[in-house]
Design an enzyme around this catalytic site. Structure first.
Site, short mmCIF file in Angstrom:
data_model
loop_
_atom_site.label_atom_id
_atom_site.label_comp_id
_atom_site.label_asym_id
_atom_site.label_seq_id
_atom_site.Cartn_x
_atom_site.Cartn_y
_atom_site.Cartn_z
N GLY A 1 0.82 -1.24 -0.14
CA GLY A 1 0.03 0.03 0.04
C GLY A 1 0.72 1.07 0.04
O GLY A 1 0.40 2.09 -0.69
N LEU B 1 -5.94 -5.50 -3.82
CA LEU B 1 -6.17 -4.52 -5.07
C LEU B 1 -6.99 -3.34 -4.34
O LEU B 1 -7.01 -2.23 -5.20
CB LEU B 1 -6.74 -5.21 -5.98
CG LEU B 1 -6.13 -6.45 -6.60
CD1 LEU B 1 -6.84 -7.30 -7.70
CD2 LEU B 1 -4.71 -6.15 -7.15
N LYS C 1 5.19 -9.31 -5.77
CA LYS C 1 4.83 -7.75 -5.56
C LYS C 1 5.87 -6.97 -6.25
O LYS C 1 5.80 -6.14 -7.18
CB LYS C 1 4.54 -7.19 -4.27
CG LYS C 1 3.14 -7.88 -3.71
CD LYS C 1 2.63 -7.06 -2.59
CE LYS C 1 1.29 -7.79 -2.00
NZ LYS C 1 1.10 -7.25 -0.60
N ASP D 1 5.74 -3.28 7.19
CA ASP D 1 4.26 -3.35 7.67
C ASP D 1 4.38 -3.93 9.26
O ASP D 1 3.42 -4.39 9.87
CB ASP D 1 2.90 -3.97 7.12
CG ASP D 1 3.42 -5.38 6.57
OD1 ASP D 1 4.51 -6.04 7.07
OD2 ASP D 1 2.52 -6.24 6.15
N ASN D 2 5.77 -4.04 9.91
CA ASN D 2 5.62 -4.83 10.91
C ASN D 2 6.97 -4.11 11.70
O ASN D 2 7.93 -3.80 11.11
CB ASN D 2 5.93 -6.29 10.90
CG ASN D 2 7.08 -6.68 10.05
OD1 ASN D 2 8.46 -6.80 10.60
ND2 ASN D 2 6.93 -6.91 8.87
N CYS E 1 16.53 8.42 15.81
CA CYS E 1 16.46 7.42 14.82
C CYS E 1 14.98 6.75 15.32
O CYS E 1 14.39 7.26 16.19
CB CYS E 1 17.55 6.22 14.73
SG CYS E 1 17.15 5.49 16.37
N CYS F 1 -3.55 -4.99 8.47
CA CYS F 1 -4.46 -4.48 7.96
C CYS F 1 -5.43 -5.77 8.08
O CYS F 1 -6.69 -5.47 7.72
CB CYS F 1 -4.03 -4.29 6.49
SG CYS F 1 -3.06 -2.95 6.24
N CYS G 1 19.82 6.22 23.44
CA CYS G 1 19.24 5.42 22.61
C CYS G 1 20.25 4.01 22.19
O CYS G 1 21.38 4.27 22.18
CB CYS G 1 18.77 5.92 21.21
SG CYS G 1 18.28 4.70 19.78
#
Length: 259
Positions: free
Chosen positions: A38, A68, A83, A127-128, A170, A186, A243
């Site tokens: 996406g 889609l 993809k 996405d993770n 970061c 999603c 960090c």
């Protein structure tokens, strides 16, 4: 630039802040995109249409019909196709002069270490959290600017993490690996289709600005969108001096490992 390129990129060249010099920088640039879904779809299409000469895309997933609804670079005829290969075809249909490198394996530390030294900007369209942290670690290690985006339901966010700047946080400064975040997908939570287009377009814009040295990037700022009300909010995100990835915590950890 040849005559064809002068015509194709004429609307960029007309911009005083960008001009011929800025466009030439794009024509000599290499972008790394992790994720061809996406967010990766608008990112790849806008970078290609803008003339970024070389684009490397990492994604090991295949197109599913449910993709889609929002992953605009892919077509129904491509269901089942990788993809990364599909997005390369979409790029070629817009701008065949762009060199596209498809990497159809999962982004791990070894792969990122191999690819990062050759690129000018990195775009996290994954996405993770585990992949995002690996990308961030490689970005810091190789001192490559990282444009990070995320979108779920009606909520999106985008920021720039630039390890070339001493004052830049970061990704781990904002989302530490030591804290537990709920992983939202999603497939279970849903996502408003245009949201990924909006966030991905902002990512593409930030990457182009970094490559052309135009304007002020989102470094040190987290831009958040509530798509229900189309309301943008901005948070200032300072660097975490302790960090474990980019601060003194990293140095202390490395010291303990080597002694």
């Amino acid at each position: 630039m040849n005559d064809s390129q002068l015509l194709r990129y004429s609307r960029h060249i007309l911009l005083d802040e960008l001009g011929i010099e800025g466009q030439q920088k794009l024509l000599a640039s290499h972008a790394l995109i992790i994720g061809a879904g996406g967010l990766g779809s608008p990112v790849a299409l806008y970078l290609a249409s803008s003339g970024v000469a070389r684009i490397t895309v990492i994604d090991d997933d295949r197109i599913d019909e449910t993709n889609l609804q929002r992953q605009i670079a892919h077509k129904l005829a491509g269901v089942g196709q990788l993809k990364a290969e599909s997005i390369a075809q979409a790029i070629a249909a817009i701008n065949p002069d762009i060199e596209v490198v498809c990497v159809t394996s999962r982004a791990d530390a070894a792969l990122l270490d191999q690819l990062m030294p050759t690129v000018d900007v990195v775009l996290d369209c994954s996405d993770n959290f585990s992949t995002r942290h690996l990308i961030n670690q490689a970005s810091v290690k190789h001192r490559k600017p990282l444009v990070s985006g995320a979108a779920i339901r009606f909520d999106g966010q985008v920021s720039v993490y630039d390890p070339r700047r001493s004052d830049s946080p970061c990704y781990a400064c904002v989302f530490p690996q030591t804290e537990i975040f709920i992983e939202e997908r999603c497939a279970s939570m849903g996502v408003f289709a245009p949201l990924v287009g909006i966030i991905g377009s902002v990512q593409a814009a930030e990457a182009l600005k970094l490559l052309c040295h135009v304007g002020q990037p989102l470094t040190g700022r987290l831009l958040m969108l509530d798509g229900r009300y189309m309301a943008w909010n901005e948070l200032t995100i300072p660097k975490d001096q302790n960090c474990l990835v980019c601060g003194s915590g990293h140095s202390e950890t490395s010291k303990r490992v080597t002694t």
